[in-house]
Design an enzyme around this catalytic site. Structure first.
Site, PDB file in Angstrom:
ATOM      1  N   PHE A  72       3.732  -7.927  -9.162  1.00  0.00           N
ATOM      2  CA  PHE A  72       4.932  -8.686  -8.789  1.00  0.00           C
ATOM      3  C   PHE A  72       5.534  -9.209 -10.091  1.00  0.00           C
ATOM      4  O   PHE A  72       4.804  -9.485 -11.049  1.00  0.00           O
ATOM      5  CB  PHE A  72       4.559  -9.871  -7.887  1.00  0.00           C
ATOM      6  CG  PHE A  72       4.321  -9.485  -6.453  1.00  0.00           C
ATOM      7  CD1 PHE A  72       3.607  -8.339  -6.114  1.00  0.00           C
ATOM      8  CD2 PHE A  72       4.799 -10.283  -5.419  1.00  0.00           C
ATOM      9  CE1 PHE A  72       3.380  -7.990  -4.802  1.00  0.00           C
ATOM     10  CE2 PHE A  72       4.581  -9.940  -4.095  1.00  0.00           C
ATOM     11  CZ  PHE A  72       3.874  -8.794  -3.780  1.00  0.00           C
ATOM     12  N   LYS A 120       9.917  -6.658  10.135  1.00  0.00           N
ATOM     13  CA  LYS A 120       9.795  -5.949   8.871  1.00  0.00           C
ATOM     14  C   LYS A 120      11.068  -5.281   8.393  1.00  0.00           C
ATOM     15  O   LYS A 120      11.323  -5.188   7.199  1.00  0.00           O
ATOM     16  CB  LYS A 120       8.705  -4.872   8.993  1.00  0.00           C
ATOM     17  CG  LYS A 120       7.343  -5.321   8.488  1.00  0.00           C
ATOM     18  CD  LYS A 120       6.350  -4.182   8.598  1.00  0.00           C
ATOM     19  CE  LYS A 120       5.825  -3.767   7.245  1.00  0.00           C
ATOM     20  NZ  LYS A 120       4.777  -2.742   7.358  1.00  0.00           N
ATOM     21  N   THR A 160       3.920   1.623  -0.907  1.00  0.00           N
ATOM     22  CA  THR A 160       4.589   1.676  -2.203  1.00  0.00           C
ATOM     23  C   THR A 160       3.654   2.264  -3.261  1.00  0.00           C
ATOM     24  O   THR A 160       4.059   3.120  -4.068  1.00  0.00           O
ATOM     25  CB  THR A 160       5.027   0.243  -2.600  1.00  0.00           C
ATOM     26  OG1 THR A 160       5.796  -0.294  -1.524  1.00  0.00           O
ATOM     27  CG2 THR A 160       5.852   0.241  -3.864  1.00  0.00           C
ATOM     28  N   ARG A 197       2.043   7.311   7.456  1.00  0.00           N
ATOM     29  CA  ARG A 197       2.445   7.229   8.859  1.00  0.00           C
ATOM     30  C   ARG A 197       3.946   7.002   9.013  1.00  0.00           C
ATOM     31  O   ARG A 197       4.594   6.464   8.122  1.00  0.00           O
ATOM     32  CB  ARG A 197       1.697   6.067   9.549  1.00  0.00           C
ATOM     33  CG  ARG A 197       0.251   6.362   9.830  1.00  0.00           C
ATOM     34  CD  ARG A 197      -0.473   5.118  10.279  1.00  0.00           C
ATOM     35  NE  ARG A 197      -0.475   4.117   9.211  1.00  0.00           N
ATOM     36  CZ  ARG A 197      -0.730   2.836   9.383  1.00  0.00           C
ATOM     37  NH1 ARG A 197      -1.012   2.380  10.585  1.00  0.00           N
ATOM     38  NH2 ARG A 197      -0.710   2.009   8.364  1.00  0.00           N
ATOM     39  N   TRP A 243       6.863  -0.330  -8.082  1.00  0.00           N
ATOM     40  CA  TRP A 243       8.046  -0.893  -7.422  1.00  0.00           C
ATOM     41  C   TRP A 243       9.205  -0.955  -8.419  1.00  0.00           C
ATOM     42  O   TRP A 243      10.301  -0.536  -8.124  1.00  0.00           O
ATOM     43  CB  TRP A 243       7.707  -2.299  -6.893  1.00  0.00           C
ATOM     44  CG  TRP A 243       8.683  -2.813  -5.862  1.00  0.00           C
ATOM     45  CD1 TRP A 243       8.564  -2.749  -4.508  1.00  0.00           C
ATOM     46  CD2 TRP A 243       9.946  -3.467  -6.111  1.00  0.00           C
ATOM     47  NE1 TRP A 243       9.655  -3.307  -3.893  1.00  0.00           N
ATOM     48  CE2 TRP A 243      10.527  -3.762  -4.847  1.00  0.00           C
ATOM     49  CE3 TRP A 243      10.638  -3.838  -7.270  1.00  0.00           C
ATOM     50  CZ2 TRP A 243      11.757  -4.406  -4.704  1.00  0.00           C
ATOM     51  CZ3 TRP A 243      11.882  -4.469  -7.131  1.00  0.00           C
ATOM     52  CH2 TRP A 243      12.420  -4.757  -5.857  1.00  0.00           C
ATOM     53  N   LYS A 262       0.828  -1.216   0.000  1.00  0.00           N
ATOM     54  CA  LYS A 262       0.000   0.000   0.000  1.00  0.00           C
ATOM     55  C   LYS A 262       0.858   1.260   0.000  1.00  0.00           C
ATOM     56  O   LYS A 262       0.632   2.168  -0.804  1.00  0.00           O
ATOM     57  CB  LYS A 262      -0.913   0.011   1.235  1.00  0.00           C
ATOM     58  CG  LYS A 262      -2.335  -0.380   0.931  1.00  0.00           C
ATOM     59  CD  LYS A 262      -3.304  -0.074   2.031  1.00  0.00           C
ATOM     60  CE  LYS A 262      -2.744  -0.014   3.405  1.00  0.00           C
ATOM     61  NZ  LYS A 262      -2.543  -1.302   4.051  1.00  0.00           N
ATOM     62  N   ALA A 282      -3.456   0.351  12.894  1.00  0.00           N
ATOM     63  CA  ALA A 282      -4.828   0.315  12.398  1.00  0.00           C
ATOM     64  C   ALA A 282      -5.638  -0.828  12.985  1.00  0.00           C
ATOM     65  O   ALA A 282      -6.855  -0.851  12.857  1.00  0.00           O
ATOM     66  CB  ALA A 282      -4.844   0.225  10.875  1.00  0.00           C
ATOM     67  N   PHE A 308      -3.852  -1.386   6.949  1.00  0.00           N
ATOM     68  CA  PHE A 308      -4.535  -2.645   6.635  1.00  0.00           C
ATOM     69  C   PHE A 308      -5.637  -2.445   5.580  1.00  0.00           C
ATOM     70  O   PHE A 308      -5.457  -1.644   4.661  1.00  0.00           O
ATOM     71  CB  PHE A 308      -5.059  -3.312   7.903  1.00  0.00           C
ATOM     72  CG  PHE A 308      -3.947  -3.682   8.866  1.00  0.00           C
ATOM     73  CD1 PHE A 308      -2.918  -4.525   8.486  1.00  0.00           C
ATOM     74  CD2 PHE A 308      -3.914  -3.164  10.154  1.00  0.00           C
ATOM     75  CE1 PHE A 308      -1.883  -4.863   9.357  1.00  0.00           C
ATOM     76  CE2 PHE A 308      -2.880  -3.489  11.036  1.00  0.00           C
ATOM     77  CZ  PHE A 308      -1.878  -4.339  10.634  1.00  0.00           C
TER      78      PHE A 308
END
Lengths: 548, 548
Positions: free
Chosen positions: B375, B100, B68, B89, B403, B66, B268, B296
């Site tokens: 992807f 992460k 990205t 955020r 990406w 998201k 969230a 989310f």
């Protein structure tokens, strides 16, 4: 606050030009604060300035104006045409929200912007806390996930840290609430200024040194009595990464637009009590005179700066300034009810405290100047009593009126300093090769004036751990009350024929010092009944109240 | 990291000119980060830009890109000649040192400087923590000093906060070790992103509003069952003072040198899950298109943004972007072993999850565009399956390849957005005047697809407290797993005919919302067996590793 408004702040980039600090090595935090890339220190070696170390007599709980004197002296030296730079510690939020309400000098001798310096500043303290608390979390996480290293949870020495006065966090049990939350064990929080990570932060010479020291932190012992270090948990890389901005010293200005470093903040009763070694060295690099403050009196910040920091940093000292006030001298003469009452008898009796502090600094082979930090109530007669006494000892004396007059009020002191040309390596009180007990005894007898040192059973056991982790030749960082030359806060003046009881010996393996604890020492203060915090406020126009 | 090196950062002051943000309202933190004085928002009212809200389908634990997509979309809109600004955020240290390793977009769609954004940034999180923990200390200190308010220590609701994954701090006992340390009581730490102070920080419109909300925090109850608020302890002035710099939104840049706000970081699942309302409004003020991310999927960050933030901030929405990946769609179709395996059957079956999320956003009366975050393994056939399905619902579809391609890869999406001209006020799912149970039921049935809502005894008792403190008309901020549309993480796809159990209802009186907790929700995560922290390192040249 009113003092700040009367004077105009200059942009930090403009002031730094005067000191020839290259702009590309500065990272701004707003217009009036910048971090200096510490690597500048190693870029080219030119003539370094002279180091003036400022300490004091045994203070009353109100403090005797050491920081104020440092800043006023820097302004005075600049007035006399010398480039001078201060290096002081960053204040802790604990005292700010507790009693003190702020710490950045006073009157016309302050560093600014005061609100920023006192509240979060450039984020160094939080970085130190996160580094500290990441290690703490990694320890409990290691135990949770199978405890491969066999860490004995009853023997974990490392505590969590928070920059807050919060007595409820001194002694806690963590890991309650079921197996998903880990294993219950006793734990606790220290105030950040008392943490080993803060000490290491202040002692590190570069990122690699920082990383190495962090890795050397003694976390505790395993079930088979083997020491466990932070590096065993692979914590030091992340800890140093968190500190990568923080390690660069912070620059601010005095009210007279001269530079001051404010960096690091170890307490002097439990930790070593001076600004970071990097900020001290950078101050020396960019000035004719760097003025450095040690916490509390000669028996705490004084001894520690000279025996630990000057030795570690290979620093020479030009002069030691001992700050005194008639208030504190009278207090040490036995006056209790009203500190400012005219009482020459008490003042004269109290001079023995000053005498001992002068002797302490002379024991290091250093030149001393006594600065009497003037209060408006001081009489001419009182000032003469102190001056005559100091001069009778063959020691320089100067009346310092920097609170009311800024740098102008510090010129007498500055002139006394400038007269001293020679720089000396301190004659250390102990040799590193001496045994821990020998080192402790020398400090207790030579500096405190004790006649005897005793050890509790716990301390004797701790000293075995000291040997076990190979620290018999390390530095000693004593922890004791700042309110007396002894370990008993009730013994005012110049106590004699007293004994010292070493209750425990803590191990700061990463900082490479042992901490003999004399008497009751709080590593986490509490808030008073009416904390300063409740007097804080902030308004839409950005004005703040609470810090003074 | 390699993506950052391939592109040249511009000074933030240079980029901000393009957006006509006045330089005197910026406070720099180095060359590439600045805080914007929030008061700029209220200075002159010009035409505001359009708001694009980005949410997603139910994610796998890896996240579906998201952030990205947000950043790539901003770059794409700027490429098409529109001034566009992101508002996202700030990442929490917990996940950074946990699994992460960082959160600032990915590939060619990132915000930079990534190391700073991920590690401490401009100090907002520590400020939030100190404000939080000062209140906690004031509570225990009040009890220690006589407990004039009669606070029942068994009924203290307010918890301490730390931005760290540390399961050992979830459930603790404080105040042990004797009477000098206060009264023992059960307590605990939440991760800062889950704290009410974080929520308030994100919802406040100015300093006075912040101070008022902080004062309204429900601390707990007295022995005679009266609510105790932070203002009863006079805490809000100091808390707001600590936050006075933090409240100003942070500006950084994308790899294509466009601006992004990174400010606030409420989770969230337990909190409301979007960047601060001030940063969203400032983004609208200085752009044609402000792109805002919710945490989310539509059932968490989506519902909360529209029902809480858009209502509170009086925001209109131009379009909602729902980010999907073939990986997550296949997962929701039942594929478990290998997410990237070619499996059109699972993909088709998983589309029902996307269908529900589209319906959810349409329930608010808003225009939807689905962005398939590409992807490299995605086949043409797979993409066609998703596109056909989305278009068969009459909804816009765009393949997003940001990406790999940066803004260029987002142009299809940007064009779809630009076609939507109208801005709409969301049709809220509940009315504030409805009873708490009615509000909860509407969210559970309309958004989650539940057939029934039940309440535990504890939740029923909590709802009485909600009435007691006058919050029957407040917002609802649901807390549940992000891994399912239901409250059971195992129910993938589009669950139907399920019931929801409200286990407890927490009260965020200062933030003005109640938090119904469905299922087990962690407000303090733990670290994995091999935490990302151990992979961090930092070198003398400033290079860092660990964040990716």
């Amino acid at each position: 606050m009113k003092f700040q408004k009367m004077l105009k702040l200059k942009k930090i980039f403009d002031i730094s030009k005067k000191y020839e600090i290259p702009e590309e090595s500065l990272r701004p935090y707003g217009d009036y604060i910048a971090k200096v890339d510490y690597r500048l220190l190693y870029e080219s070696m030119k003539d370094f300035g002279k180091l003036i170390f400022v300490t004091g007599i045994t203070p009353t709980p109100y403090g005797e104006g050491k920081t104020t004197t440092v800043i006023g002296l820097v302004d005075a030296l600049n007035r006399l045409g010398y480039k001078s730079l201060a290096s002081i510690r960053q204040p802790s939020l604990g005292p700010i929200f507790g009693i003190k309400g702020g710490a950045a000098g006073g009157g016309y001798a302050q560093v600014v912007p005061m609100d920023d310096i006192n509240l979060l500043f450039t984020g160094d303290f939080p970085a130190i806390e996160y580094a500290n608390n990441l290690l703490a979390s990694l320890i409990d996480n290691h135990i949770f996930h199978g405890n491969e290293l066999g860490i004995d949870s009853r023997k974990i020495k490392f505590r969590r840290a928070i920059d807050m006065n919060d007595r409820s966090l001194r002694s806690i049990v963590v890991g309650l609430g079921g197996s998903a939350n880990g294993f219950p064990r006793e734990a606790g929080f220290d105030i950040t200024a008392a943490s080993e990570v803060m000490a290491i932060f202040g002692l590190s010479l570069n990122i690699n040194d920082l990383k190495k020291k962090l890795g050397e932190i003694l976390v505790g012992f395993s079930y088979d009595k083997k020491p466990i270090y932070a590096r065993d948990l692979k914590a030091e890389g992340a800890m140093a990464a968190i500190l990568r901005r923080a390690i660069n010293p912070n620059l601010v200005q005095t009210l007279e637009n001269n530079l001051a470093f404010v960096h690091g903040g170890p307490f002097a009763n439990i930790a070593h009590g001076t600004s970071s070694i990097l900020s001290i060295k950078l101050a020396l690099k960019f000035s004719d005179y760097a003025v450095v403050e040690g916490g509390f009196a000669t028996d705490l910040g004084g001894e520690k700066f000279l025996d630990i920091i000057a030795r570690l940093g290979d620093l020479k000292v030009c002069a030691v300034v001992i700050v005194a006030t008639t208030r504190a001298l009278k207090y040490h003469g036995g006056l209790k009810v009203n500190y400012v009452e005219d009482s020459n008898k008490n003042l004269v009796r109290g001079l023995q405290n000053l005498e001992k502090h002068i002797e302490n600094m002379q024991a290091f082979g250093l030149k001393v100047v006594v600065a009497l930090n003037k209060f408006s109530e001081d009489t001419k007669e009182e000032i003469k009593i102190v001056r005559d006494f100091v001069e009778s000892m063959g020691v320089g004396f100067a009346l310092s009126d920097v609170w009311a007059q800024g740098g102008k009020g510090g010129e007498e002191l500055a002139k006394k300093i400038v007269e001293i040309e020679e720089e000396r390596t301190p004659r250390f009180i102990y040799k590193l090769e001496q045994s821990p007990k020998e080192k402790i005894e020398r400090i207790a007898k030579i500096i405190y004036g004790a006649s005897l040192v005793e050890y509790s059973q716990e301390a004797e056991a701790d000293l075995k751990d000291v040997s076990l982790v190979g620290m018999d030749n390390s530095f000693v960082c004593m922890a004791k009350t700042p309110l007396s030359l002894s370990a008993d806060p009730k013994l005012i003046g110049r106590p004699e024929d007293f004994k010292i009881m070493v209750r425990e010996v803590r191990i700061s393996h990463g900082a490479n010092f042992i901490v003999p604890v004399l008497g009751k020492i709080m590593t986490m203060p509490g808030l008073p009944k009416i904390p300063q915090a409740v007097k804080f406020d902030i308004f839409e126009n950005g004005e703040m109240q609470g810090i003074y």
